[in-house]
Each structure stands twice: as C-alpha cells, then as structure tokens.
Design a protein around this motif. Structure first.
Motif, PDB file in Angstrom:
ATOM      1  N   VAL A   1      18.969  48.192 -24.521  1.00 28.41           N
ATOM      2  CA  VAL A   1      18.094  48.387 -23.362  1.00 28.41           C
ATOM      3  C   VAL A   1      17.863  49.877 -23.116  1.00 28.41           C
ATOM      4  CG1 VAL A   1      18.797  46.252 -22.189  1.00 28.41           C
ATOM      5  CG2 VAL A   1      20.078  48.357 -21.773  1.00 28.41           C
ATOM      6  N   ARG A   2      16.754  50.150 -22.456  1.00 26.68           N
ATOM      7  CA  ARG A   2      16.537  51.514 -21.972  1.00 26.68           C
ATOM      8  C   ARG A   2      16.760  51.487 -20.469  1.00 26.68           C
ATOM      9  NH1 ARG A   2      11.437  52.572 -23.210  1.00 26.68           N
ATOM     10  NH2 ARG A   2      11.919  53.434 -25.231  1.00 26.68           N
TER      11      ARG A   2
ATOM     12  N   GLU B   1      10.727  44.515 -26.601  1.00 27.23           N
ATOM     13  CA  GLU B   1       9.674  45.534 -26.674  1.00 27.23           C
ATOM     14  C   GLU B   1       9.371  45.850 -28.137  1.00 27.23           C
ATOM     15  OE1 GLU B   1      10.401  49.698 -25.401  1.00 27.23           O
ATOM     16  OE2 GLU B   1       9.401  49.050 -23.560  1.00 27.23           O
ATOM     17  N   GLU B   2      10.454  45.973 -28.944  1.00 28.42           N
ATOM     18  CA  GLU B   2      10.288  46.280 -30.362  1.00 28.42           C
ATOM     19  C   GLU B   2       9.628  45.141 -31.114  1.00 28.42           C
ATOM     20  OE1 GLU B   2      14.216  47.338 -31.500  1.00 28.42           O
ATOM     21  OE2 GLU B   2      14.045  49.327 -30.609  1.00 28.42           O
TER      22      GLU B   2
ATOM     23  N   ALA C   1       4.885  43.134 -33.942  1.00 26.34           N
ATOM     24  CA  ALA C   1       3.818  42.144 -34.130  1.00 26.34           C
ATOM     25  C   ALA C   1       2.455  42.821 -34.015  1.00 26.34           C
ATOM     26  CB  ALA C   1       3.958  41.044 -33.086  1.00 26.34           C
ATOM     27  N   ARG C   2       2.348  43.751 -33.031  1.00 24.95           N
ATOM     28  CA  ARG C   2       1.095  44.461 -32.822  1.00 24.95           C
ATOM     29  C   ARG C   2       0.775  45.328 -34.043  1.00 24.95           C
ATOM     30  NH1 ARG C   2       2.476  45.954 -27.827  1.00 24.95           N
ATOM     31  NH2 ARG C   2       3.153  47.999 -28.490  1.00 24.95           N
ATOM     32  N   GLN C   3       1.821  45.977 -34.557  1.00 25.74           N
ATOM     33  CA  GLN C   3       1.642  46.868 -35.712  1.00 25.74           C
ATOM     34  C   GLN C   3       1.210  46.066 -36.951  1.00 25.74           C
ATOM     35  OE1 GLN C   3       4.244  49.021 -38.749  1.00 25.74           O
ATOM     36  NE2 GLN C   3       5.234  49.352 -36.801  1.00 25.74           N
ATOM     37  N   THR C   4       1.793  44.890 -37.130  1.00 28.13           N
ATOM     38  CA  THR C   4       1.443  44.039 -38.277  1.00 28.13           C
ATOM     39  C   THR C   4      -0.028  43.638 -38.190  1.00 28.13           C
ATOM     40  OG1 THR C   4       3.696  43.218 -38.363  1.00 28.13           O
ATOM     41  CG2 THR C   4       2.043  41.919 -39.520  1.00 28.13           C
TER      42      THR C   4
END
Lengths: 384, 103
Positions: free
Chosen positions: A147-148, A169-170, A175-178
């Motif tokens: 966590v942050r 978040e990662e 998924a967005r990057q893919t």
C-alpha cells in the motif's frame, strides 16, 4: 466460621466484579455495533482521565463519514499512541480485518515489522514524505498487501492516513498498458492458458523457408546491424538469437575480411561485388570459411546468404589427393607391366635354360609385387 | 510515478518474454538491447524466454500479451508490454525517465 464468611464475601465480590466486567463488555459490543451501523458521531479519546477529549464525527461531518466509508481508498485515523480511532470499510478490506477488530487495535499490528518505523516517522513529520510512503500491511488471516500511505491531516491528538492498495492499482495500470500496446500494434502474440497464440497464425512463409534452408541467412539494416538470422546461421556461429540480433554483422567477421563486408553493404549501383569470401569468427571454435551472397531488400536492408565452404574446400582437397594417388598408382602399374611384358618377350626368344629361369623369376617377382599392391589397395580408404 | 537515475553500480535484471521469432518479438529483442546498451551499458542482464518453446513459464510472471518485459531488478518489479519501438516511452516504462504529466 469467620473464615467461611470471609470466603463467601470474597466470592460475592468476585461475582460482582465479573458481572461488572460483563456489563462493560456488553457495553463495548453495543458501541462497536453502533459504530458499524454509523450511529455514533463522537468519541471520548485520551489515555488519562484528565486528558480526555471529545472527537466529533457528528453534524456537518456525517455526510463526509458516509463519503469516506464508500470511497475507493482506505483511510484510518490514529491517536497519539498509534491506536486506531476510526477506519473505513475499504481500509478493513485492504487489511483483511473486520471493522470491529480494528477499533480495538493499534495500527502497528497491521504493519509489517520493517515498515512500522517509517509510518511512525510519517505521522511525526508531515513534510518528510509528501508523496507518501510504500509499506506492507500484514493481513491477520495471512498474506500481505502493498500500500501507499499518505498523511491526509494531523490534529493535536490524532492523524488521518489515506491508504491506497498498490496491487490493485498496479493490476489496473498493467491492463491499461497492455491495451495501449495492442492498440499501437506492438503485440503479436497472447498467452491463453498454456498455449501461445500468435496474431498472424500462419507465420511468414518466407521466414519458415529461410529457417529451414541449409544455408545461413541474415538480414541486415542499412548500417549493417543484424535484424534477422535464420536457425542455420545461429548454429554456424554458435550463439543464441538474442545475442546476435542488433549487433553489427562485422563483429562476427575476421578483421582482415571486414573491408569485404563493408563493400558488400554498399548499394548495387556503387559497384557492390556480388559475393565475398570471408572467415566468420566463432566462440570456442575455429573460424568458419563462408561465401556471402548479397541481395538488397526494401528500406535499405539487405539479405545475405551465408554458405559454409569449409566442407566444400575439404572435399576439393580430398579430390586432389585422390587424383594424385591414382596418377602415382597408374605410373607404378605401368612400370611393373612394362617390365613383365619385357620378361615375356625375352622368354619367347631365350633358349638357354639358365636365362629362361632368371627371366621367369623376374616375371614372378613382379607379379608378386603387383599382387601385394592390389592387396594394399583393398585396405586403403580413398579419402586418406 | 517516481523518477529515478540508475546508479552506476546498480545491476538491471530483465526478463523478456517472446513468442518464437514473431516480428514483434524480434523487434523487442533488438530495441531493448539498443536501449540498454545506450542507457545501462555493462549493467544489465537480459534473459529471453521463448513462450512458444516453454509456454508454462508464462505462469511465473502472469504474462498475457507478448512481447512483455519484466524488470526483476532493481525493485520494485515492473512489467512493460510492447516492442520498445518508442524509446522515450520505453525509458518512462523502465523508470529511467520521469513520467510526462497526464492531461
């Protein structure tokens, strides 16, 4: 008698104490349920009676309370001793704990031992970590959550931390990057379970052909860097594809032959020779003599066929040796046959018994020698 | 996203997942090597894993799309999907460049 009375009094006192503790426990349970239902809007906080203060959540704050309970980030308010005064549902989810458990605990109990000092430092000094710090929450049921933690606000007796679950978040970022990489056309294969599916399921037929031919094949950029190498060339050089690709081809050519490679990279109209004979450097092996034949492709790239001539040269040398050997053999046979023919001629004309016997002996000796030579020939390997 | 300068003694341990010799896999190997030679010369190690030959190895790093790079070291672990044809974007992905401000 007096002793029995005293004992009974003590038992009564203990019973009363237990009853009182039960009452307090019942009260605490009631408080916990009321908190969970959102029916409590103020707390009395403070370690000692004289230090007690009232922490208000009521009135104008109640709608914020609802907002905080429903938000996607975790939030936790801790007192000066690190005790949890308030935590929203999201924080409980991330920490893997029930809300009721959290109210009886200290925040440190949910932090990885190595991260407790960092959080304590964050609580002490707001300016120390503006972007927050990354720590691990330890879930009571097992497992950890990265966590942050950022300090949202600090008051005299309590501080509020915002806790963001980095694993989620990662995963979302990945998924967005893919998706973005697919849109840009940078992905041409997917893993489905244990199967790899390439987007162009039928691979380029020329590539398949190039991979199967017995000659080496290499595609070079205009500057002579290796863009593609077929399986045969990889075997010739004894290096894996990942080490070869992107490297200048001349790195694998003997120093003396590099000008010939540079000439082969010239465009055809600049007088490029059709082919060059060079020695390829191999790790842990003798250099390999090859002929490079060039063809220009689109966008300044060129494809070279690499033919191993070490084998061909070996064959040529063996052929030469065989030819010399056969020549020598023919000469030897001719000499012996000439001698034998002379002996036969002499036998026809000679009349003296002693002379005839001498000539016959010579004839026999030469026949015996020829027989030996023929016997030797049967055991000789023509390649030797 | 954090910005980082790679210290001189920091070793980068990279694992590139490819699918045989597809165009994008070959491009990824080539581009990644070029970027590493330029920005991490002598301080990187690339392990290429061909998932066509060993599809089970995709499970370790939960690979979905190919090519994908996994930065094992330095911490934290990061994944970058694509063929590294855009050097700037690749450097941001590897955290060798600051992230541009999002709109």
């Amino acid at each position: 008698m007096a002793q029995a009375q005293r004992l009974e009094q003590e038992v009564m006192a203990l019973r009363e104490e237990v009853a009182a503790l039960r009452e307090r426990l019942h009260e605490a349970e009631e408080v916990r349920r009321a908190i969970e239902r959102g029916e409590v809007d103020a707390f009395v906080v403070g370690p000692r009676q004289e230090d007690k203060r009232v922490l208000l959540l009521a009135g104008a704050y109640s709608r914020y309370r609802q907002l905080i309970d429903e938000m996607e980030q975790g939030t936790v308010t801790v007192g000066t001793q690190g005790e949890i005064l308030f935590a929203n549902r999201r924080f409980a989810d991330i920490a893997g704990a029930a809300l009721g458990e959290l109210y009886r605990a200290r925040l440190a109990e949910y932090l990885h031992a190595d991260d407790r000092a960092a959080v304590a430092s964050l609580l002490r000094d707001q300016d120390a970590a503006e972007g927050g710090i990354e720590v691990r929450l330890v879930r009571p049921g097992g497992g950890q959550a990265r966590v942050r933690v950022t300090l949202a606000s600090t008051w005299e007796h309590y501080s509020t931390l915002v806790v963001t679950d980095l694993s989620q978040e990662e995963a979302a970022a990945e998924a967005r990057q893919t998706l973005e990489a697919i849109r840009r056309g940078e992905v041409d294969a997917f893993v489905m379970g244990e199967t790899v599916v390439t987007l162009n399921n039928a691979p380029d037929p020329y590539q398949v052909l190039a991979d199967r031919i017995q000659q080496g094949a290499v595609t070079l950029s205009a500057r002579g860097r290796i863009v593609y190498a077929n399986a045969r060339l990889l075997r010739m050089l004894g290096v894996p594809a990942e080490r070869l690709l992107g490297m200048p081809f001349e790195n694998y050519v003997s120093l003396a032959d590099r000008p010939a490679v540079a000439a082969l990279l010239e465009p055809p109209h600049n007088g490029r020779p059709p082919q060059a004979e060079v020695r390829l450097l191999r790790q842990g092996a003798e250099p390999l003599e090859v002929v490079l034949s060039a063809a220009t492709l689109a966008e300044g790239q060129s494809m070279w066929l690499v033919t191993d001539i070490t084998e061909a040269k070996r064959h040529r040398a063996a052929d030469e040796r065989t030819r010399k050997f056969l020549g020598m053999l023919a000469h030897e046979f001719r000499n012996m046959l000439n001698t034998m023919r002379t002996s036969v001629d002499l036998l026809e004309h000679e009349t003296g018994e002693a002379d005839r016997r001498n000539t016959l002996d010579t004839l026999k000796r030469h026949m015996q020698r020829m027989l030996h030579v023929v016997e030797d020939l049967r055991t000789i390997n023509p390649k030797d | 996203m954090t910005t980082r300068e790679a210290p001189d003694n920091e070793i980068w341990d990279l694992r590139l997942y490819t699918a045989g010799q597809t165009a994008k896999s070959l491009a990824a190997i080539r581009n990644l090597k070029r970027i590493c030679d330029k920005h991490l010369a002598g301080r990187y190690h690339i392990e290429v894993i061909d998932l066509v030959a060993n599809p089970r190895l995709a499970r370790d790093d939960q690979i979905v799309a190919i090519p994908t790079l996994v930065r094992k070291l330095p911490d934290p672990l990061r994944k970058i999907v694509g063929d590294f044809s855009d050097e700037e974007r690749s450097l941001v992905g590897l955290q060798l460049r600051p992230h541009k401000q999002q709109d």
